[in-house]
Write a protein that holds these residues in place. Structure first.
Motif, PDB file in Angstrom:
ATOM      1  N   ARG A   1       0.840  -1.194   0.000  1.00 43.30           N
ATOM      2  CA  ARG A   1       0.000   0.000   0.000  1.00 43.30           C
ATOM      3  C   ARG A   1       0.876   1.245   0.000  1.00 43.30           C
ATOM      4  O   ARG A   1       1.850   1.330   0.730  1.00 43.30           O
ATOM      5  N   ARG A   2       0.469   2.193  -0.808  1.00 40.00           N
ATOM      6  CA  ARG A   2       1.225   3.435  -0.913  1.00 40.00           C
ATOM      7  C   ARG A   2       0.576   4.515  -0.066  1.00 40.00           C
ATOM      8  O   ARG A   2      -0.647   4.647  -0.040  1.00 40.00           O
ATOM      9  N   ASN A   3       1.395   5.299   0.619  1.00 35.95           N
ATOM     10  CA  ASN A   3       0.890   6.351   1.508  1.00 35.95           C
ATOM     11  C   ASN A   3       0.093   7.404   0.763  1.00 35.95           C
ATOM     12  O   ASN A   3      -0.854   7.974   1.299  1.00 35.95           O
ATOM     13  N   TRP A   4       0.454   7.681  -0.453  1.00 36.29           N
ATOM     14  CA  TRP A   4      -0.183   8.763  -1.182  1.00 36.29           C
ATOM     15  C   TRP A   4      -1.519   8.362  -1.796  1.00 36.29           C
ATOM     16  O   TRP A   4      -2.269   9.215  -2.255  1.00 36.29           O
ATOM     17  N   ASN A   5      -1.841   7.093  -1.825  1.00 36.93           N
ATOM     18  CA  ASN A   5      -3.070   6.644  -2.487  1.00 36.93           C
ATOM     19  C   ASN A   5      -4.220   6.604  -1.485  1.00 36.93           C
ATOM     20  O   ASN A   5      -4.646   5.548  -1.032  1.00 36.93           O
ATOM     21  N   ASN A   6      -4.729   7.777  -1.134  1.00 36.39           N
ATOM     22  CA  ASN A   6      -5.846   7.894  -0.205  1.00 36.39           C
ATOM     23  C   ASN A   6      -6.549   9.227  -0.453  1.00 36.39           C
ATOM     24  O   ASN A   6      -6.053  10.067  -1.198  1.00 36.39           O
ATOM     25  N   PRO A   7      -7.707   9.459   0.146  1.00 37.69           N
ATOM     26  CA  PRO A   7      -8.461  10.686  -0.145  1.00 37.69           C
ATOM     27  C   PRO A   7      -7.727  11.969   0.252  1.00 37.69           C
ATOM     28  O   PRO A   7      -7.992  13.026  -0.314  1.00 37.69           O
TER      29      PRO A   7
ATOM     30  N   PHE B   1      -4.810  12.898  -0.408  1.00 35.83           N
ATOM     31  CA  PHE B   1      -4.024  13.401  -1.528  1.00 35.83           C
ATOM     32  C   PHE B   1      -4.833  13.473  -2.828  1.00 35.83           C
ATOM     33  O   PHE B   1      -4.282  13.654  -3.892  1.00 35.83           O
ATOM     34  N   TRP B   2      -6.106  13.293  -2.740  1.00 38.51           N
ATOM     35  CA  TRP B   2      -6.979  13.309  -3.911  1.00 38.51           C
ATOM     36  C   TRP B   2      -7.392  14.743  -4.201  1.00 38.51           C
ATOM     37  O   TRP B   2      -7.626  15.537  -3.287  1.00 38.51           O
ATOM     38  N   ALA B   3      -7.518  15.110  -5.484  1.00 39.00           N
ATOM     39  CA  ALA B   3      -7.870  16.479  -5.854  1.00 39.00           C
ATOM     40  C   ALA B   3      -9.235  16.877  -5.304  1.00 39.00           C
ATOM     41  O   ALA B   3      -9.426  17.991  -4.830  1.00 39.00           O
ATOM     42  N   ASN B   4     -10.165  15.955  -5.331  1.00 38.80           N
ATOM     43  CA  ASN B   4     -11.508  16.199  -4.819  1.00 38.80           C
ATOM     44  C   ASN B   4     -11.845  15.078  -3.835  1.00 38.80           C
ATOM     45  O   ASN B   4     -12.467  14.086  -4.212  1.00 38.80           O
TER      46      ASN B   4
END
Length: 172
Positions: A152-158, A160-163
């Motif tokens: 699991r990657r730390n950045w792949n979550n809401p 860091f999401w644009a919206n």
């Protein structure tokens, strides 16, 4: 003042394979090996596990008759196959027969032209579970588990999401 030094017991390949079996607790186990795999045999007898054994130079035809299993163990097999055939075997097992597998590989048993490079197993998504060397013999154990081969990657979550309010709602 005395200091105690903790010594780690030397783990054997059999102990490592048994530990992997203990961690997976399979109800069905497939072994593909030209020779018996005593650790798998004993583990299945002790844990009420169905054991399916393929003992053929070319296991592809026999695999057509095998249903899905919890864990597959390849031992004393890949040393006598080309890397391409070995990759096909591992791919077939991962795609059709199991979510978890263990490959036991002895590089010096393989003829030079059939010998796999170290990163050959890593390129297939396997993890190195152990390297054992004793009296001029070497043995490597690799494992693959669909549930954890891709970290699991730390950045792949809401966060860091644009919206963030749209996280998980839309698939492009």
């Amino acid at each position: 003042m005395t200091t105690a030094i903790a010594s780690k017991a030397i783990e054997t390949p059999q102990e490592k394979l048994a530990a992997i079996l203990d961690s997976h607790q399979p109800k069905s186990l497939l072994t593909i090996s030209l020779n018996p795999v005593p650790v798998a045999d004993h583990w299945c007898q002790d844990h009420d596990c169905e054991l399916i054994h393929i003992q053929e130079q070319n296991p592809f035809q026999a695999l057509e008759q095998v249903r899905r299993v919890d864990l597959a163990v390849i031992a004393d097999q890949l040393e006598y196959m080309s890397q391409r055939d070995g990759e096909s075997l591992i791919g077939l097992l991962r795609n059709l027969h199991t979510d978890s597998l263990v490959a036991v590989y002895q590089p010096h048993l393989a003829p030079e032209k059939l010998r796999w490079p170290h990163n050959g197993f890593l390129a297939l998504g396997c993890r190195e579970e152990g390297h054992f060397a004793q009296e001029g013999r070497e043995l490597d154990i690799y494992s693959y588990d669909l549930d954890d081969y891709n970290f699991r990657r730390n950045w792949n979550n809401p966060r860091f999401w644009a919206n963030p309010q749209n996280w998980g709602k839309y698939w492009w």
